[in-house]
Motif scaffolding. Structure first.
Motif, short mmCIF file in Angstrom:
data_model
loop_
_atom_site.label_atom_id
_atom_site.label_comp_id
_atom_site.label_asym_id
_atom_site.label_seq_id
_atom_site.Cartn_x
_atom_site.Cartn_y
_atom_site.Cartn_z
N SER A 110 0.82 -1.22 0.00
CA SER A 110 0.00 0.00 0.00
C SER A 110 0.85 1.27 0.00
N GLY A 111 1.98 1.26 0.68
CA GLY A 111 2.86 2.44 0.70
C GLY A 111 3.37 2.76 -0.69
N ARG A 112 3.77 1.74 -1.41
CA ARG A 112 4.25 1.93 -2.77
C ARG A 112 3.12 2.42 -3.68
N ILE A 113 1.95 1.83 -3.54
CA ILE A 113 0.80 2.25 -4.35
C ILE A 113 0.54 3.74 -4.13
N GLY A 114 0.49 4.15 -2.87
CA GLY A 114 0.23 5.56 -2.54
C GLY A 114 1.26 6.49 -3.14
N LYS A 115 2.54 6.13 -3.04
CA LYS A 115 3.60 6.97 -3.59
C LYS A 115 3.53 7.05 -5.11
N ASP A 116 3.31 5.90 -5.74
CA ASP A 116 3.21 5.88 -7.20
C ASP A 116 2.05 6.76 -7.68
N VAL A 117 0.90 6.57 -7.08
CA VAL A 117 -0.30 7.32 -7.49
C VAL A 117 -0.08 8.82 -7.32
N GLN A 118 0.47 9.23 -6.20
CA GLN A 118 0.71 10.66 -5.96
C GLN A 118 1.71 11.22 -6.97
N ARG A 119 2.74 10.45 -7.27
CA ARG A 119 3.76 10.90 -8.23
C ARG A 119 3.15 11.07 -9.61
N TRP A 120 2.38 10.09 -10.07
CA TRP A 120 1.76 10.19 -11.39
C TRP A 120 0.73 11.32 -11.45
N ALA A 121 -0.03 11.47 -10.38
CA ALA A 121 -1.05 12.53 -10.35
C ALA A 121 -0.40 13.91 -10.45
#
Length: 127
Positions: A110-121
């Motif tokens: 979940s930590g990786r998912i959150g970071k990836d999503v925020q970066r792409w957004a």
């Protein structure tokens, strides 16, 4: 005659208003759809097309065309008849507010998912 002149004046005014320049950037920041398009492209490229082992068991189901005003992407188990999403990433409002939820958000990834999503957004295309 008077009504004809009034109608003509009204049409002329409407034509002038129609010729005014339009704003090219939306006020209030990017829309939910703008954000989710970036996230969907990043997820597809970095999680799936790259062959990332952490996402090998899942498939991406983008639902960007949404009449609810909440474009989203779903991760579902690949090859399963159970279509319940394990991860939902959605945005709504303007400026867009992102949410990520589902069973995968209770797992270590979940930590990786959150970071990836925020970066792409934010517009960063790195994996």
């Amino acid at each position: 005659m008077r009504k004809a002149l009034g109608a003509t004046a009204l049409l002329a005014l409407m034509a002038l208003v129609g010729c005014q320049p339009k704003a090219t950037t939306p006020a209030g920041g990017p829309s939910a759809l703008d954000i989710m398009e970036k996230v969907a492209v990043g997820a597809n490229r970095c999680w799936f097309k790259s062959g990332d082992p952490a996402f090998k068991a899942y498939s991406l189901a983008p639902e960007l065309t949404s009449f609810s005003g909440r474009p989203r992407i779903l991760l579902v188990r690949k090859g399963s008849s159970d279509i319940r999403p394990l991860l939902v990433v959605q945005a709504e409002g303007k400026p867009a507010r992102l949410q990520a939820f589902g069973p995968m958000m209770g797992e270590p990834i979940s930590g990786r998912i959150g970071k990836d999503v925020q970066r792409w957004a934010a517009g960063n295309t790195d994996c």
